[in-house]
Design a protein around this motif. Sequence first.
Motif, PDB file in Angstrom:
ATOM      1  N   LEU A 248       0.832  -1.214   0.000  1.00  0.00           N
ATOM      2  CA  LEU A 248       0.000   0.000   0.000  1.00  0.00           C
ATOM      3  C   LEU A 248       0.866   1.263   0.000  1.00  0.00           C
ATOM      4  O   LEU A 248       0.628   2.189  -0.792  1.00  0.00           O
ATOM      5  N   ILE A 249       1.877   1.284   0.859  1.00  0.00           N
ATOM      6  CA  ILE A 249       2.732   2.482   0.962  1.00  0.00           C
ATOM      7  C   ILE A 249       3.525   2.697  -0.326  1.00  0.00           C
ATOM      8  O   ILE A 249       3.675   3.822  -0.802  1.00  0.00           O
ATOM      9  N   GLY A 250       4.025   1.606  -0.913  1.00  0.00           N
ATOM     10  CA  GLY A 250       4.756   1.708  -2.184  1.00  0.00           C
ATOM     11  C   GLY A 250       3.884   2.299  -3.287  1.00  0.00           C
ATOM     12  O   GLY A 250       4.315   3.184  -4.031  1.00  0.00           O
ATOM     13  N   CYS A 251       2.635   1.826  -3.384  1.00  0.00           N
ATOM     14  CA  CYS A 251       1.713   2.332  -4.417  1.00  0.00           C
ATOM     15  C   CYS A 251       1.374   3.796  -4.180  1.00  0.00           C
ATOM     16  O   CYS A 251       1.306   4.589  -5.128  1.00  0.00           O
ATOM     17  N   MET A 283       9.033  -1.202  -4.274  1.00  0.00           N
ATOM     18  CA  MET A 283       8.449  -1.594  -2.987  1.00  0.00           C
ATOM     19  C   MET A 283       7.094  -2.285  -3.186  1.00  0.00           C
ATOM     20  O   MET A 283       6.774  -3.262  -2.503  1.00  0.00           O
ATOM     21  N   GLY A 284       6.304  -1.759  -4.136  1.00  0.00           N
ATOM     22  CA  GLY A 284       4.982  -2.335  -4.390  1.00  0.00           C
ATOM     23  C   GLY A 284       5.072  -3.769  -4.877  1.00  0.00           C
ATOM     24  O   GLY A 284       4.370  -4.653  -4.380  1.00  0.00           O
ATOM     25  N   ILE A 285       5.948  -4.017  -5.850  1.00  0.00           N
ATOM     26  CA  ILE A 285       6.051  -5.374  -6.403  1.00  0.00           C
ATOM     27  C   ILE A 285       6.710  -6.319  -5.390  1.00  0.00           C
ATOM     28  O   ILE A 285       6.414  -7.516  -5.364  1.00  0.00           O
ATOM     29  N   LEU A 286       7.565  -5.777  -4.539  1.00  0.00           N
ATOM     30  CA  LEU A 286       8.147  -6.584  -3.456  1.00  0.00           C
ATOM     31  C   LEU A 286       7.056  -6.961  -2.456  1.00  0.00           C
ATOM     32  O   LEU A 286       7.025  -8.078  -1.933  1.00  0.00           O
TER      33      LEU A 286
END
Length: 572
Positions: A248-251, A283-286
């Motif tokens: 969520l934070i990455g997106c 970060m999102g894909i991780l």
Amino acid sequence: MNLFKLNFFIFLSCSMILFFVGIYFMYFNMIYFMEWEMFMLNSNSIVYVLLFDWMSLLFMSFVFYISSMVIYYSNDYMSEDKTKNRFLYLVILFVISMMMMIISPNLISILVGWDGLGLVSYCLVIYYQNEKSFNAGMLTVLSNRIGDVCLLIGIAWMLNYGSWNFFIYSDYFLSMYESKFIMGMVLIAGMTKSAQIPFSAWLPAAMAAPTPVSALVHSSTLVTAGVYLLIRFHDLMKNSIFFDILLLIGCLTMFMSGMGANYEFDLKKIIALSTLSQLGLMMGILGLGFMKLSFFHLLTHALFKALLFMCAGMIIHCFGNVQDIRYMGKLMNYMPITLISLNISNLALCGMPFLAGFYSKDLILEMMSMSETNFLIYFLFYISTGLTVMYSVRLVYYTMMKNYSYFSFVLLNENSKFMLFGMAGMVFMAIFGGSMMMWIMFSWESMIMLTYVMKLMVIIVIIMGAWLGYELSLMSIKNFLIINNQKELLNFLGTMWYMPIIFSYGISKKFFEESGKLNKLFDQGWSELLGVQGLYNYLNNNSNILQMIQNNDLKLIFLFFIMFMMFLYLIF
């Protein structure tokens, strides 16, 4: 041979050696642990552990390659600087700190490299020694200090395990209560270093550093350290709530920085916000669990982002340190090689087919489409991709399409062989690096199956983003405000959701005000009069009297002599 050329050859040689060793390790699936016992104290062995596997070796190879090109580029960019050797030593220290972090499977040795990155980045951000640089440096170092403290807390909690080598405890980590706390601390540390929400304010501020440093910092070293740390902790964090938070934070970071870049006019800040957007993508894909894919994008992004900063540095250098894109235009007539390189890196950033960024971004979006995500995450991923294309097209419009708006006496040229060579080395990798790494890293064990519309979603979003970016460039921000009367909304989007105000000025303002009051009441008030200042005045007055007495005045000598004789007479 000067120091810059010498270090260029050393770093380039190291890069080539590490690259082929990394491929060898990957092919034979090898992992080497090396332990160096530093000393022994009361049966406690202090051991420095090094981890060599394909991931650490390839990442080190890329860092060395980009560093070598940046150092060669800096030979000309920093030529007028009287302390350019100091700059070189700082860059070398920076690279060494990154190496220490990359090859450490131990939380304490990670902290050594981690803190080294924080300290040297502060020295590089304040390199130009003006008020703006000092403020940016302080914001950078204090934001990163939060992550350092979290790592220290994690180290303290790992005392329960008997060792700080987290690789050893992967089977037991999620079954123990302490591990969840340690994972939370590591997650916050990774988020601060990679400038995720709410720690994003320092990344655009760090643009106060010299441009070659920005090319190094924002491609392969400082900001990717957080992503790399979380990739290393991937096995220990999977199937936990921490990855949902990270997703969520990455997106949100990706979306926020993409919106901000569309309303920014500082060339370096646009590229910095672009870096922030790509970090959010990693970060999102991780967070979705694709660790290898996140690492792949980390490597490909490093190649074209370093090139983008080098091109920006060449433009700023020729414009006499002016960074406002509104002054630029029709630069293809004056700086063709730089503009071709800029467009290649921009297209790679957008995901243009068969350039470096395409292989990772297209795969990321397709794997995300196949995953079990909700509509919000799906929407943020695709909209953020469209925003990336928007600000890239906007940058191309302002540098190439619009009319030149600077001094009529044009002195733009690109005679610098060092800078052009550094850029040429990166252009080659921005074109071929993605396909090369794709063939090396991925064995096709799974098939991507998507519907026709979902398969076309990527190209639809890119075309929409390009069109909107061009339209946004055509109408000035002033006209946009008059037409839509949405000043507050644009202010909100353009200032990274008020993040610099809330998380830097907002936190420090009250403390500054209170310390000012205390200073006025105590330091410059009664305590000054009754304390040190009062004591000084008292001693000063008395010393003046003593000084007057000690002057060789005949009257005083006779007076004292008579008083002394009277004193003797009274006693005896």
